[in-house]
Motif scaffolding. Sequence first.
Motif, PDB file in Angstrom:
ATOM      1  N   UNK A 464      87.819  56.550  39.080  1.00  0.00           N
ATOM      2  CA  UNK A 464      87.898  55.469  38.756  1.00  0.00           C
ATOM      3  C   UNK A 464      86.780  54.602  39.852  1.00  0.00           C
ATOM      4  N   UNK A 465      86.563  53.565  39.661  1.00  0.00           N
ATOM      5  CA  UNK A 465      85.174  52.957  39.718  1.00  0.00           C
ATOM      6  C   UNK A 465      83.883  53.829  40.202  1.00  0.00           C
ATOM      7  N   UNK A 466      83.090  54.254  39.521  1.00  0.00           N
ATOM      8  CA  UNK A 466      81.949  54.728  38.933  1.00  0.00           C
ATOM      9  C   UNK A 466      81.496  53.862  38.060  1.00  0.00           C
ATOM     10  N   UNK A 467      80.713  53.470  37.476  1.00  0.00           N
ATOM     11  CA  UNK A 467      79.825  52.287  37.170  1.00  0.00           C
ATOM     12  C   UNK A 467      79.521  53.329  35.825  1.00  0.00           C
ATOM     13  N   UNK A 622      69.795  56.988  32.779  1.00  0.00           N
ATOM     14  CA  UNK A 622      70.655  57.855  32.419  1.00  0.00           C
ATOM     15  C   UNK A 622      71.303  58.370  34.241  1.00  0.00           C
ATOM     16  N   UNK A 623      71.132  57.602  34.651  1.00  0.00           N
ATOM     17  CA  UNK A 623      72.675  57.165  36.239  1.00  0.00           C
ATOM     18  C   UNK A 623      73.594  57.077  36.554  1.00  0.00           C
ATOM     19  N   UNK A 624      74.465  57.265  34.336  1.00  0.00           N
ATOM     20  CA  UNK A 624      75.279  57.354  34.567  1.00  0.00           C
ATOM     21  C   UNK A 624      76.267  56.794  33.085  1.00  0.00           C
ATOM     22  N   UNK A 625      76.939  57.134  32.397  1.00  0.00           N
ATOM     23  CA  UNK A 625      77.254  57.638  30.950  1.00  0.00           C
ATOM     24  C   UNK A 625      77.136  55.749  30.430  1.00  0.00           C
ATOM     25  N   UNK A 626      77.056  56.247  29.675  1.00  0.00           N
ATOM     26  CA  UNK A 626      76.996  55.136  28.707  1.00  0.00           C
ATOM     27  C   UNK A 626      77.990  55.216  27.448  1.00  0.00           C
ATOM     28  N   UNK A 627      78.656  53.597  26.917  1.00  0.00           N
ATOM     29  CA  UNK A 627      79.623  53.667  26.067  1.00  0.00           C
ATOM     30  C   UNK A 627      78.702  52.703  24.966  1.00  0.00           C
TER      31      UNK A 627
END
Length: 709
Positions: A464-467, A622-627
């Motif tokens: 939790x808290x990761x973008x 690609x620095x974080x997951x994408x929904x």
Amino acid sequence: RPVAFAQIWKSWFSSYSLVGNKNIILMGPPGAGKTTIGRIVGQKLDCPVIDIDDDVLETTWNMSVSEKLQDVGNEQFLEEEGKALLEFSASGSVISLTGSNPMHAAGMQHVKKNGIVVYLDVPTTIIMSRLKSMKVDRIVGQSPSASLKDILQFRKQFYKRWCDIRVLCGGDITAEIAAEKVLDAVKRYQNSELETFISTRSSRSGRSMEKNSDKYFSDVVTQGLASDGGLFVPEKGLPKFTAGEWESLIEATYVERAQVILERCIHPADIPASKLAQIIETAYGENFACSKIAPVRHLTGNQFLLELFHGPTASFKDFALQLVPHIFAYCIPKSCNYLVLVATSGDTGSAVLDGFSRLHDTDRQRIAVMIFFPEDGVSPIQKSQMVGCQKENAWSVGVKSDFDFCQTAIKQIFTNSDYTGFLTVEYGTALAAANSINWARLLPQIVYHASAYLDLVHQDVIPFGSPVDVCIPTGNFGNILAALYAKMMGIPLRKCICASNENNVLTDFIRTGVYDLRGRKLIPTFSPAVDILKSSNLERYLHLIANEDGQLVTQLYNQLENQGHFQLQEDLLKKLQQDLVAGWCSEEDCLAAIHSVYSTTGYILDTHTAIAKVVADRLQDRACPIIISSTAHYSKFAPAILRALKIAEINQNPLSQLHLLSSYSPLPPVHWGLLETLKKKGNEDYQVCGADMSMLMSAVETLIQNHFM
């Protein structure tokens, strides 16, 4: 000294008025901290504190509660505990109930008459950990066949039934902070006049002069569009959740998350918490094919799909339109009939018809629905759905124009005071809107964006808290606006990616700040739900980033109406680009994406989700997951899917198209609700009108005469 005395007086007065003769009644599972929090609240308010366990039960029985439970057993204990509650009375006090008090209906009805019931909602895992450390090995109702976890889960239904206010007490929250949250929640409960709504086009000076015409949630649900042509938004913005509050919902079900979020967005004076819980359970109970309601599925790499098509009409519109009809029926005056007008670019129409058809008989008698859809601007299956779903109180009207005309026509009908006044006087009927211009439509969409993030945390994809980023196929801007609202409420979304098809007015606007309709013609595409040039909900977002400057919003939209374009100031464009990025997708790339994803994963994207996939591939870093929001089931767009997968010759009959898809065994099954709707022999006649306001107004009057007179 006079100032200090005034502050003391003010503090005493606010504390006294907070309670008055009413009791604050703390309710929750054993281990929720009711006794400790109750003492702190009592100290802050300087009022009596009563603990039902210590001060009522043990003094009445002359033995400890655990001894009594061992002595008489579960059922008799509940009965004697309830009987003691029935004989108890107090006023102006803080009362801490036992964990099992809410299971005795008569006892709870008695104490609730003179109190505000506050549910201390603590995650079950935390409760079990606390009970273990307290060496509590048995609670009321426990038996060899029912575990402690089962009992705690079973009791939640009783807490929801009796609560007036819910206070989230998850994480490492201290009793002191929990007590402050209780007091804040009680103040909110007693001050409904603070949660008013304003128009996106109202000026601050105008608002200060119109305090007698305050609008509340119930008003904006029934009114839909503001009288000045603007859209309603909450004057004080949306509620903020702390990180700890969001974390307390990680283990929760979709329905539980929806209840918590919507309780904070809808004041209990408009819909009491217990009634709202019933509405939510009805909406999402048996009407969705997947028990997770809005599951998040891994697609490939760092891409995840938020599946929003498991409702009865196979699109994301079901999330709002299984819920809103029940909210609408609860909020409207019982003395008046209502006609709900809806413009649809495809999916909204069948979702509205299905949602309002599930109301109770008495509500269906006083609420009718009329859908305007572009006659040649929806898929054959979408049209068959809308026509087949017609009922005696629900009509579909095909309009020989595009969606933008349908939407503009509804706005003109609503703002024509002579016409709406005539309908009220002549037929006793008021008009309402169920499009995403209606504020209530947006709230359920906030829930699924928040829930998707919490699911990724629950699946250990991120802490939790990761973008995360989200990519949403966007036409009318409602779905992506709901994601931005979720971000404002505390969900750590980084970028919201707006995905368009060849009608890419939003892409150009987000990149340049220029909204320009001059010379643009709507292009029919494989993704009709986003074949839109005038994005209604963009107005709400511009109002937000312009610091509620209604005069500026009015100026921009007058310019759009009169000159066909407007341009954002540089500072507002910078604000917008901190939240949004945008891209668009051609028809060829859309079909290619459907083919490519199916070839590599066996998964079939619908045409709208394919647009979002193409744009996400281009714009994500690609620095974080994408929904990626998967907004509809692929089988709603069978001709495009058959073409993309190069399966067979395409028959024009919608049912034949679905049978062809379902006969091709490698494919995932077609949508259950869609197949059932098309198999039914509904009313296959429907009205077709030209792009003429007088014809549409005549159709409205005819439905009113046929249904209400």
